[in-house]
Design a protein around this motif. Structure first.
Motif, PDB file in Angstrom:
ATOM      1  N   SER A  96      10.456   6.604  -9.189  1.00 21.04           N
ATOM      2  CA  SER A  96      10.414   7.692  -8.217  1.00 21.04           C
ATOM      3  C   SER A  96       9.403   7.396  -7.121  1.00 21.04           C
ATOM      4  CB  SER A  96      10.008   8.995  -8.899  1.00 21.04           C
ATOM      5  OG  SER A  96      10.941   9.343  -9.881  1.00 21.04           O
ATOM      6  N   VAL A  97       9.749   7.773  -5.906  1.00 20.96           N
ATOM      7  CA  VAL A  97       8.852   7.673  -4.755  1.00 20.96           C
ATOM      8  C   VAL A  97       8.929   8.980  -3.973  1.00 20.96           C
ATOM      9  CG1 VAL A  97       8.987   5.153  -4.551  1.00 20.96           C
ATOM     10  CG2 VAL A  97      10.627   6.570  -3.322  1.00 20.96           C
ATOM     11  N   ALA A  98       8.025   9.159  -3.030  1.00 18.31           N
ATOM     12  CA  ALA A  98       7.977  10.415  -2.278  1.00 18.31           C
ATOM     13  C   ALA A  98       8.885  10.427  -1.048  1.00 18.31           C
ATOM     14  CB  ALA A  98       6.544  10.704  -1.855  1.00 18.31           C
ATOM     15  N   THR A  99       9.133   9.256  -0.438  1.00 20.58           N
ATOM     16  CA  THR A  99       9.858   9.236   0.834  1.00 20.58           C
ATOM     17  C   THR A  99      10.969   8.194   0.853  1.00 20.58           C
ATOM     18  OG1 THR A  99       8.453   7.573   1.886  1.00 20.58           O
ATOM     19  CG2 THR A  99       7.719   9.876   2.035  1.00 20.58           C
ATOM     20  N   ARG A 100      11.881   8.371   1.770  1.00 19.49           N
ATOM     21  CA  ARG A 100      12.940   7.375   1.979  1.00 19.49           C
ATOM     22  C   ARG A 100      12.354   6.048   2.444  1.00 19.49           C
ATOM     23  NH1 ARG A 100      17.930  10.534   4.943  1.00 19.49           N
ATOM     24  NH2 ARG A 100      18.188  12.086   3.320  1.00 19.49           N
ATOM     25  N   ALA A 101      11.298   6.113   3.244  1.00 18.22           N
ATOM     26  CA  ALA A 101      10.663   4.889   3.736  1.00 18.22           C
ATOM     27  C   ALA A 101      10.098   4.067   2.581  1.00 18.22           C
ATOM     28  CB  ALA A 101       9.560   5.228   4.735  1.00 18.22           C
ATOM     29  N   GLN A 102       9.516   4.718   1.593  1.00 14.23           N
ATOM     30  CA  GLN A 102       8.999   4.000   0.427  1.00 14.23           C
ATOM     31  C   GLN A 102      10.142   3.367  -0.363  1.00 14.23           C
ATOM     32  OE1 GLN A 102       6.915   7.408  -1.093  1.00 14.23           O
ATOM     33  NE2 GLN A 102       4.927   6.430  -0.731  1.00 14.23           N
ATOM     34  N   LYS A 103      11.214   4.091  -0.497  1.00 14.08           N
ATOM     35  CA  LYS A 103      12.395   3.565  -1.188  1.00 14.08           C
ATOM     36  C   LYS A 103      12.937   2.337  -0.462  1.00 14.08           C
ATOM     37  CE  LYS A 103      16.865   5.177  -2.851  1.00 14.08           C
ATOM     38  NZ  LYS A 103      17.685   6.332  -3.165  1.00 14.08           N
ATOM     39  N   ALA A 104      13.040   2.431   0.848  1.00 10.45           N
ATOM     40  CA  ALA A 104      13.529   1.314   1.654  1.00 10.45           C
ATOM     41  C   ALA A 104      12.597   0.106   1.540  1.00 10.45           C
ATOM     42  CB  ALA A 104      13.675   1.735   3.112  1.00 10.45           C
ATOM     43  N   GLN A 151       0.824  -1.209   0.000  1.00  8.77           N
ATOM     44  CA  GLN A 151       0.000   0.000   0.000  1.00  8.77           C
ATOM     45  C   GLN A 151       0.859   1.260   0.000  1.00  8.77           C
ATOM     46  OE1 GLN A 151      -3.112   0.161   2.828  1.00  8.77           O
ATOM     47  NE2 GLN A 151      -4.192  -1.578   1.958  1.00  8.77           N
ATOM     48  N   ALA A 152       2.020   1.203   0.644  1.00 11.13           N
ATOM     49  CA  ALA A 152       2.903   2.371   0.697  1.00 11.13           C
ATOM     50  C   ALA A 152       3.439   2.739  -0.688  1.00 11.13           C
ATOM     51  CB  ALA A 152       4.070   2.108   1.642  1.00 11.13           C
ATOM     52  N   LEU A 153       3.510   1.753  -1.588  1.00 12.96           N
ATOM     53  CA  LEU A 153       4.057   2.004  -2.915  1.00 12.96           C
ATOM     54  C   LEU A 153       2.988   2.134  -3.995  1.00 12.96           C
ATOM     55  CD1 LEU A 153       7.074  -0.467  -2.725  1.00 12.96           C
ATOM     56  CD2 LEU A 153       7.090   2.014  -2.390  1.00 12.96           C
ATOM     57  N   VAL A 186      20.524  -6.211  -5.128  1.00  8.09           N
ATOM     58  CA  VAL A 186      19.575  -5.205  -5.593  1.00  8.09           C
ATOM     59  C   VAL A 186      20.340  -3.924  -5.902  1.00  8.09           C
ATOM     60  CG1 VAL A 186      17.569  -3.798  -4.988  1.00  8.09           C
ATOM     61  CG2 VAL A 186      17.680  -6.182  -4.243  1.00  8.09           C
ATOM     62  N   ALA A 187      20.189  -3.445  -7.139  1.00  8.02           N
ATOM     63  CA  ALA A 187      20.772  -2.163  -7.536  1.00  8.02           C
ATOM     64  C   ALA A 187      19.671  -1.116  -7.406  1.00  8.02           C
ATOM     65  CB  ALA A 187      21.289  -2.232  -8.964  1.00  8.02           C
ATOM     66  N   ASP A 188      19.879  -0.178  -6.518  1.00  9.68           N
ATOM     67  CA  ASP A 188      18.875   0.841  -6.216  1.00  9.68           C
ATOM     68  C   ASP A 188      19.102   2.084  -7.074  1.00  9.68           C
ATOM     69  OD1 ASP A 188      17.168   2.718  -5.100  1.00  9.68           O
ATOM     70  OD2 ASP A 188      18.481   3.083  -3.393  1.00  9.68           O
ATOM     71  N   MET A 189      18.206   2.301  -8.023  1.00 10.34           N
ATOM     72  CA  MET A 189      18.250   3.491  -8.866  1.00 10.34           C
ATOM     73  C   MET A 189      16.986   4.333  -8.655  1.00 10.34           C
ATOM     74  SD  MET A 189      21.133   2.941 -10.280  1.00 10.34           S
ATOM     75  CE  MET A 189      21.232   4.091 -11.623  1.00 10.34           C
ATOM     76  N   ILE A 190      16.278   4.068  -7.557  1.00 12.64           N
ATOM     77  CA  ILE A 190      15.051   4.791  -7.239  1.00 12.64           C
ATOM     78  C   ILE A 190      15.415   6.182  -6.734  1.00 12.64           C
ATOM     79  CG2 ILE A 190      13.009   4.857  -5.750  1.00 12.64           C
ATOM     80  CD1 ILE A 190      13.147   1.806  -5.619  1.00 12.64           C
ATOM     81  N   ARG A 191      14.650   7.176  -7.181  1.00 13.60           N
ATOM     82  CA  ARG A 191      14.882   8.548  -6.743  1.00 13.60           C
ATOM     83  C   ARG A 191      13.702   9.029  -5.921  1.00 13.60           C
ATOM     84  NH1 ARG A 191      17.390  12.312 -11.154  1.00 13.60           N
ATOM     85  NH2 ARG A 191      18.165  13.208  -9.241  1.00 13.60           N
ATOM     86  N   LYS A 192      14.017   9.839  -4.926  1.00 14.25           N
ATOM     87  CA  LYS A 192      12.955  10.542  -4.201  1.00 14.25           C
ATOM     88  C   LYS A 192      12.521  11.717  -5.057  1.00 14.25           C
ATOM     89  CE  LYS A 192      13.613  12.131  -0.354  1.00 14.25           C
ATOM     90  NZ  LYS A 192      14.180  12.830   0.714  1.00 14.25           N
ATOM     91  N   MET A 193      11.224  11.986  -5.100  1.00 10.89           N
ATOM     92  CA  MET A 193      10.715  13.068  -5.943  1.00 10.89           C
ATOM     93  C   MET A 193      11.366  14.405  -5.614  1.00 10.89           C
ATOM     94  SD  MET A 193       6.754  12.338  -6.404  1.00 10.89           S
ATOM     95  CE  MET A 193       6.160  10.758  -6.925  1.00 10.89           C
ATOM     96  N   SER A 194      11.621  14.696  -4.349  1.00  7.55           N
ATOM     97  CA  SER A 194      12.254  15.965  -3.983  1.00  7.55           C
ATOM     98  C   SER A 194      13.669  16.041  -4.544  1.00  7.55           C
ATOM     99  CB  SER A 194      12.267  16.138  -2.468  1.00  7.55           C
ATOM    100  OG  SER A 194      13.006  15.095  -1.862  1.00  7.55           O
TER     101      SER A 194
END
Length: 65
Positions: free
Chosen positions: A26-34, A5-7, A49-57
């Motif tokens: 892209s996600v809004a928060t660090r918690a969503q990325k984690a 639900q968070a994603l 896991v290669a993390d290429m996710i960016r926070k929207m800010s």
């Protein structure tokens, strides 16, 4: 990831090759990325896991330069 639900509402692309999962999007928060990273690591057969996710800010800051 679709069960989280968070994603929900965020598009995270997943590529896999020989046990390596690359996450982009892209996600809004660090918690969503984690959470996305944790979910990917929990899949049987995933060795890294290669993390290429960016926070929207982070994206907005890059566009201001």
């Amino acid at each position: 990831m679709s069960s989280s639900q968070a994603l929900s509402g965020y598009r995270i692309e997943i590529e896999t090759r020989d046990g390596l999962v690359t996450l982009t999007g892209s996600v809004a928060t660090r918690a969503q990325k984690a959470e996305a990273i944790t979910l990917a690591r929990g899949v049987p057969g995933v060795s890294a896991v290669a993390d290429m996710i960016r926070k929207m800010s982070d994206q907005r800051s890059a566009h201001r330069i």
